[in-house]
Scaffold this active site. Structure first.
Site, PDB file in Angstrom:
ATOM      1  N   ASP A 262     -35.104 -83.092 -23.231  1.00  0.00           N
ATOM      2  CA  ASP A 262     -36.408 -82.828 -24.012  1.00  0.00           C
ATOM      3  C   ASP A 262     -35.879 -81.814 -25.087  1.00  0.00           C
ATOM      4  OD1 ASP A 262     -39.678 -81.986 -23.243  1.00  0.00           O
ATOM      5  OD2 ASP A 262     -38.623 -82.200 -24.975  1.00  0.00           O
TER       6      ASP A 262
HETATM    7  C1  GLC Z   1     -41.379 -81.580 -27.191  1.00  0.00           C
HETATM    8  C2  GLC Z   1     -42.173 -82.245 -25.865  1.00  0.00           C
HETATM    9  C3  GLC Z   1     -41.746 -83.772 -25.705  1.00  0.00           C
HETATM   10  C4  GLC Z   1     -41.503 -84.579 -26.994  1.00  0.00           C
HETATM   11  C5  GLC Z   1     -40.142 -84.022 -27.612  1.00  0.00           C
HETATM   12  C6  GLC Z   1     -40.004 -84.587 -29.113  1.00  0.00           C
HETATM   13  O1  GLC Z   1     -40.861 -80.519 -26.916  1.00  0.00           O
HETATM   14  O2  GLC Z   1     -41.929 -81.494 -24.825  1.00  0.00           O
HETATM   15  O3  GLC Z   1     -42.959 -84.157 -24.826  1.00  0.00           O
HETATM   16  O4  GLC Z   1     -41.562 -85.961 -26.668  1.00  0.00           O
HETATM   17  O5  GLC Z   1     -40.411 -82.513 -27.670  1.00  0.00           O
HETATM   18  O6  GLC Z   1     -40.837 -84.151 -29.801  1.00  0.00           O
END
Ligand code: GLC
Length: 735
Positions: A262
């Site tokens: 993430d």
């Molecule tokens: C965010 C979220 C995740 C998302 C990623 C990209 O922090 O936790 O769900 O897909 O970053 O934006």
């Protein structure tokens, strides 16, 4: 490209090129984006950028064509970029938030919506979506409940698997298909205190019994990627959790795709306190099985030195790079780096009439009718109705993750009323602002402007309108930026200004129909007390306003069921229907007696339970009958019930089957949903609904953590929601 050609390509790559494939850069590197976290302090060199293997958050056919051309020309081995983005509930045509979609209890329709989202996304040149989110959640304080499938393992899993099928189809190389990235693995929906990014304290048995099944359903549906979660599980952050990412995800679930962290989660192993520095963070994440580092400098700045120092075998990097190259190959990017990117297709597909119709159908089916005293809905005399409230005028009906859509494409209720013959002259008034002026709500991807409403005047105008009308449709709800990521709340009531408006209207008109717009279950006791009808609209997307008008007028009939309960109040959270009995089960009356598992001041039961939803008609259930009174291991039986439409209008009923294991080697839930079926019946029509119950549905993690069924008695409940007591008992015999 054939497998051996991929291997050959891998062998030709320099260490820098290999490591570059394990890095995903944020859109902000290519445009003024909204980078969050440490992304902007990355300090990467121009060469680092040139070797990166992927971007996230960039969209648009023209832009991505140019970027792909530039990158491939410059890359020593001309390896195409992988473009990923958060297409959570549609791209330009916005569907209801996933939590609303899970209330449809209609996986086929969820799949159809995801398929449309994939078509629009693929035409814009994006290859992968960071969806579905399958984080089971029992705590509405957590703002990300809006992105998931609610409190039940079965419904969450059905919703996530349907999205994977819709995005990916039979082959992600096919036109209009994109890769699905399952997230956030695992247990992200159980943060202590409902506070985002917080620790999840789950026993292995609870994790396996309740939280893993929804992820497993998405893996079984073939999701191409998995994203580990930010949270710690048993005090280990998922990005460093080899037990989770290798033993469970790859060995037990058989996942063979790519794992992407993430946002900056690899770098965040340092503030988690399990990595002293970036080198250790890189080591821990790669060892655990994180292939690609999203929006952090850790891999690209440290892996080469770790390999040269002999701290990381080059094999770990090769395995990760091969999974990245394999994904690019499965998308067909080596043969066609632009895949479905097509400027003409992009403009033809985005918000086209067919997609808008699908969005409206999905919105109508996701609405949940919570109350309808005296069958006030559907409105018999719409002409004598005033439409009041802060949600009458706003176009902010998309969920917080609709970051690539334009609110301008969304009709407000007022606009939808003006377009409908029966309501084009309906009187309207805002009544108050959407949020209190001192509200702490902050924007997720855009600044929040709490429009200055002259409260006293707005209230006066609204009350005057309500006094003259026969009925009032009151459109209330939480601001859409109050849910989504980093949007945990410690209270769940509506804004004070809206409660004041509700009181003012109730003083002058008893016939109140509340349309409730929200990204999460709320404490709506005040609404339940003062409104005769409540239609939960969630955040319904581009066509949500039209869907709401049609439903109020009876041109569409609500059939949604709550996939997540509405609590009596925040004090009940976390809350779920499939709870354990305890040694002192709740009697049902919190005022009766002292020594029960209960509160002194509030009931245990939610205001509206899991599975609940009314329709514009009424259904009656006959007795539950079983084809036999006992089964053996490997056997099964059929449970049946006759459902009759005893009302005056046609309607759709979601017949739900729950099982209760009366006694086990560990404590068992009071009941668990195992199946559901939807039937549409005309007034007076009956239908016999039958479900197959296999012995496999009785299995659980026993006292030895073996996944098995145990002989004994079971009760089958079949009814309209999780409170149904219509049941029949059968026995699983000893071998
Ligand atoms: C965010 C979220 C995740 C998302 C990623 C990209 O922090 O936790 O769900 O897909 O970053 O934006």
């Amino acid at each position: 490209m054939q497998e051996q050609e991929l291997q050959a390509l891998l062998s030709q790559l320099s260490p820098e090129e290999k490591i570059g494939q394990l890095v995903q850069l944020p859109a902000s590197f290519q445009e003024e984006g909204n980078a969050t976290g440490p992304a902007m302090q990355m300090g990467l060199t121009q060469e680092d950028l040139a070797l990166a293997g992927s971007y996230l958050g960039l969209i648009g056919a023209k832009k991505l064509r140019k970027l792909q051309e530039t990158y491939m020309a410059r890359h020593p081995h001309h390896i195409p970029l992988l473009f990923m983005a958060d297409i959570i509930n549609g791209y330009r045509t916005v569907f209801p938030i996933p939590l609303a979609q899970s209330c449809m209890f209609d996986p086929a329709l969820v799949e159809a919506c995801a398929s449309i989202a994939a078509k629009e996304t693929a035409a814009s040149g994006v290859h992968v979506t960071f969806s579905p989110m399958a984080d089971l959640s029992r705590d509405a304080r957590w703002g990300r409940v809006m992105e998931g499938g609610g409190e039940d393992p079965f419904v969450s899993g059905q919703t996530a698997a349907a999205m994977v099928r819709g995005y990916q189809g039979k082959d992600i190389r096919d036109k209009g298909k994109i890769g699905a990235c399952l997230k956030h693995f695992a247990g992200y929906g159980a943060p202590e205190g409902g506070r985002d990014y917080n620790n999840a304290e789950l026993s292995e048995r609870t994790l396996r019994e309740d939280y893993l099944p929804a992820y497993r359903a998405a893996v079984d549906a073939g999701c191409a990627l998995v994203m580990p979660s930010f949270n710690t599980l048993d005090r280990v952050p998922s990005a460093a959790n080899a037990w989770l990412l290798k033993d469970i995800l790859r060995k037990e679930m058989g996942f063979s795709g790519m794992v992407i962290s993430d946002w900056s989660a690899v770098a965040e192993l340092i503030p988690h306190g399990i990595a002293r520095d970036e080198k250790e963070a890189a080591y821990l994440a790669l060892r655990a099985g994180v292939d690609m580092d999203m929006s952090s400098p850790v891999y690209i700045k440290n892996l080469k030195a770790l390999v040269e120092a002999g701290k990381i075998p080059l094999q770990w990097i090769d395995e990760a790079v091969l999974r990245v190259l394999t994904l690019k190959n499965k998308l067909g990017l080596f043969e066609n780096p632009f895949k479905d990117l097509d400027e003409n297709e992009e403009s033809a597909l985005h918000l086209c009439e067919a997609h808008r119709q699908a969005a409206r159908k999905c919105a109508e089916k996701s609405f949940v009718l919570l109350k309808n005293e005296g069958s006030l809905l559907p409105l018999a005399e719409p002409g004598e109705t005033a439409w009041i409230g802060p949600y009458v005028d706003t176009q902010m009906l998309n969920g917080a993750w609709s970051i690539f859509a334009d609110d301008g494409d969304t009709l407000s209720l007022r606009s939808a009323l003006a377009l409908h013959e029966k309501t084009k002259n309906a009187p309207t008034a805002v009544g108050c602002a959407i949020a209190d002026p001192d509200s702490p709500v902050q924007g997720f991807m855009s600044a929040v402007s709490l429009s200055g409403v002259d409260e006293a005047q707005a209230l006066r105008e609204a009350a005057a309108l309500a006094q003259k009308a026969k009925n009032v449709v009151l459109a209330l709800g939480e601001h859409r930026e109050c849910s989504g990521e980093a949007a945990s709340r410690g209270t769940l009531t509506l804004p004070k200004c809206q409660l004041k408006l509700l009181d003012s209207i109730a003083e002058v008109n008893p016939n109140i129909i509340v349309l409730l717009f929200t990204g999460r279950p709320l404490d709506i006791r005040a609404v339940q007390e003062k409104a005769k009808a409540i239609l939960l609209c969630w955040l319904p997307g581009t066509e949500g306003a039209s869907a709401a008008v049609r439903t109020v007028l009876g041109e569409a009939s609500p059939s949604g069921r709550l996939s997540m309960a509405f609590p009596y109040c925040v004090g009940q959270l976390p809350l779920h229907y499939n709870h354990l009995r305890t040694g002192r089960p709740y009697s049902g009356d919190y005022k009766a007696g002292r020594f029960g598992s209960k509160y002194q001041d509030i009931p245990n039961d939610p205001l509206y339970p899991f599975g609940f939803g009314l329709t514009y008609t009424e259904f009656a259930y006959g007795p539950v009958t079983l084809s036999q009174s006992s089964i053996k291991k490997g056997g099964g039986l059929t449970a049946s019930v006759t459902v009759t439409n005893v009302g005056k209008r046609p309607g759709e009923e979601t017949v739900q089957l729950y099982l209760r294991d009366e006694c086990g080697s560990v404590a068992r839930p009071v009941r668990t949903l195992k199946a559901f079926e939807q039937v549409t019946l005309k007034p007076g029509e009956s239908r016999r609904v039958s479900f197959r119950i296999d012995e496999s549905m009785l299995r659980f993690y026993d006292i030895h953590m073996a996944y098995t069924s145990e002989p004994g008695d079971f009760t089958v409940f079949i009814g309209p929601d999780s409170r149904t007591e219509k049941g029949a008992r059968f026995t699983l015999k000893e071998e």
